[in-house]
Motif scaffolding. Sequence first.
Motif, PDB file in Angstrom:
ATOM      1  N   SER A  69      26.622  86.912  21.810  1.00  0.00           N
ATOM      2  CA  SER A  69      28.272  86.754  21.744  1.00  0.00           C
ATOM      3  C   SER A  69      28.709  88.120  21.553  1.00  0.00           C
ATOM      4  O   SER A  69      29.798  88.491  22.232  1.00  0.00           O
ATOM      5  N   LEU A  70      28.049  89.099  21.117  1.00  0.00           N
ATOM      6  CA  LEU A  70      28.657  90.476  20.875  1.00  0.00           C
ATOM      7  C   LEU A  70      28.704  91.237  22.031  1.00  0.00           C
ATOM      8  O   LEU A  70      29.461  91.899  22.556  1.00  0.00           O
ATOM      9  N   ILE A  71      27.493  90.917  23.142  1.00  0.00           N
ATOM     10  CA  ILE A  71      27.417  91.414  24.407  1.00  0.00           C
ATOM     11  C   ILE A  71      28.707  90.871  25.091  1.00  0.00           C
ATOM     12  O   ILE A  71      29.330  91.832  25.891  1.00  0.00           O
TER      13      ILE A  71
ATOM     14  N   ASN B 268      31.014  98.869  24.816  1.00  0.00           N
ATOM     15  CA  ASN B 268      30.019  99.705  24.248  1.00  0.00           C
ATOM     16  C   ASN B 268      28.802  99.593  24.793  1.00  0.00           C
ATOM     17  O   ASN B 268      27.929  98.547  24.229  1.00  0.00           O
ATOM     18  N   PHE B 269      28.291 100.638  25.301  1.00  0.00           N
ATOM     19  CA  PHE B 269      26.862 100.727  25.973  1.00  0.00           C
ATOM     20  C   PHE B 269      25.820 100.780  24.944  1.00  0.00           C
ATOM     21  O   PHE B 269      24.721  99.998  25.207  1.00  0.00           O
TER      22      PHE B 269
ATOM     23  N   ASN C 298      23.102  97.576  24.980  1.00  0.00           N
ATOM     24  CA  ASN C 298      21.644  97.929  24.928  1.00  0.00           C
ATOM     25  C   ASN C 298      20.883  97.310  23.664  1.00  0.00           C
ATOM     26  O   ASN C 298      19.986  96.641  24.068  1.00  0.00           O
ATOM     27  N   LYS C 299      21.464  97.501  22.846  1.00  0.00           N
ATOM     28  CA  LYS C 299      20.484  97.094  21.493  1.00  0.00           C
ATOM     29  C   LYS C 299      20.446  95.589  21.325  1.00  0.00           C
ATOM     30  O   LYS C 299      19.546  94.979  20.818  1.00  0.00           O
ATOM     31  N   MET C 300      21.857  94.987  21.622  1.00  0.00           N
ATOM     32  CA  MET C 300      21.905  93.550  21.352  1.00  0.00           C
ATOM     33  C   MET C 300      21.028  92.707  22.470  1.00  0.00           C
ATOM     34  O   MET C 300      20.490  91.719  22.423  1.00  0.00           O
ATOM     35  N   SER C 301      20.958  93.442  23.683  1.00  0.00           N
ATOM     36  CA  SER C 301      20.188  92.888  24.615  1.00  0.00           C
ATOM     37  C   SER C 301      18.815  92.554  24.488  1.00  0.00           C
ATOM     38  O   SER C 301      18.068  91.653  24.556  1.00  0.00           O
TER      39      SER C 301
ATOM     40  N   LYS D  54      23.254 100.959  12.215  1.00  0.00           N
ATOM     41  CA  LYS D  54      23.427 102.032  12.954  1.00  0.00           C
ATOM     42  C   LYS D  54      24.699 101.989  13.805  1.00  0.00           C
ATOM     43  O   LYS D  54      25.745 102.897  14.065  1.00  0.00           O
ATOM     44  N   LEU D  55      25.052 100.836  14.479  1.00  0.00           N
ATOM     45  CA  LEU D  55      26.070 100.601  15.360  1.00  0.00           C
ATOM     46  C   LEU D  55      27.420 100.293  14.456  1.00  0.00           C
ATOM     47  O   LEU D  55      28.231 100.963  14.818  1.00  0.00           O
ATOM     48  N   ALA D  56      27.170  99.689  13.381  1.00  0.00           N
ATOM     49  CA  ALA D  56      28.183  99.698  12.477  1.00  0.00           C
ATOM     50  C   ALA D  56      28.938 101.164  12.006  1.00  0.00           C
ATOM     51  O   ALA D  56      30.047 101.194  11.852  1.00  0.00           O
ATOM     52  N   ALA D  57      27.955 102.025  11.756  1.00  0.00           N
ATOM     53  CA  ALA D  57      28.238 103.499  11.361  1.00  0.00           C
ATOM     54  C   ALA D  57      28.968 104.113  12.514  1.00  0.00           C
ATOM     55  O   ALA D  57      29.890 104.932  12.397  1.00  0.00           O
ATOM     56  N   SER D  58      28.397 103.809  13.819  1.00  0.00           N
ATOM     57  CA  SER D  58      29.344 104.343  14.904  1.00  0.00           C
ATOM     58  C   SER D  58      30.443 103.849  15.244  1.00  0.00           C
ATOM     59  O   SER D  58      31.358 104.622  15.989  1.00  0.00           O
TER      60      SER D  58
END
Length: 202
Positions: A47-49, A55-56, A60-63, A160-164
């Motif tokens: 869903s996030l993807i 947001n690349f 990548n991380k969610m995949s 880390k994604l939240a921080a970014s």
Amino acid sequence: MSALQEIQSFLLCPTPDRWIDNALANPALMLIDHANCEKKAANTALSLINRYTDNFELLNKMSRLAREEMRHFEQVIAIMKRRNIAYEHVTASRYATGLRDLARKSEPGKLVDVLIIGAFIEARSCERFARLAPHLDAELETFYNSLLKSESRHYQDYLKLAASVAESEDELNKRIAVIAAREAELIQSPDSEFRFHSGPMA
């Protein structure tokens, strides 16, 4: 500090001992809802993807996360098959909904909150695998211990994604504190039904 110790310090409370007793008293239901959790985690990542295509790093991380969660789903249902446990429908616990109700409605705050919530869900899963493992039979103990590395990485990826995405470290920490308090409340307050992320049964 180990990854598990980091997670234990991130969470405001440990899983109650009574929930461990509930899990051991409901081994089939524990596996059924564990399978559900893995499937839902993969769906959340997809869903996030689909929503945040620009947001690349997130893509990548969610995949990778979605693939790993579906692999875990396959492993859980294989264990269920060997144990003649039918994969029956069970209702969702109030845990994820109770956390997602806190997410802000507008961007980028909404994404920050969704990612923090994802971090808490993964952290709690990891903490519960570690708490449960010593009490389980050899097959499940080995399996649950094997999940700790990937689940702790999922927690780190979400954080880390939240921080970014967050506008500032102060905003991030404030939202973590709000969501942490709600997470601890959901984990410690009594539930009417046992689920992998429920509180202890009343």
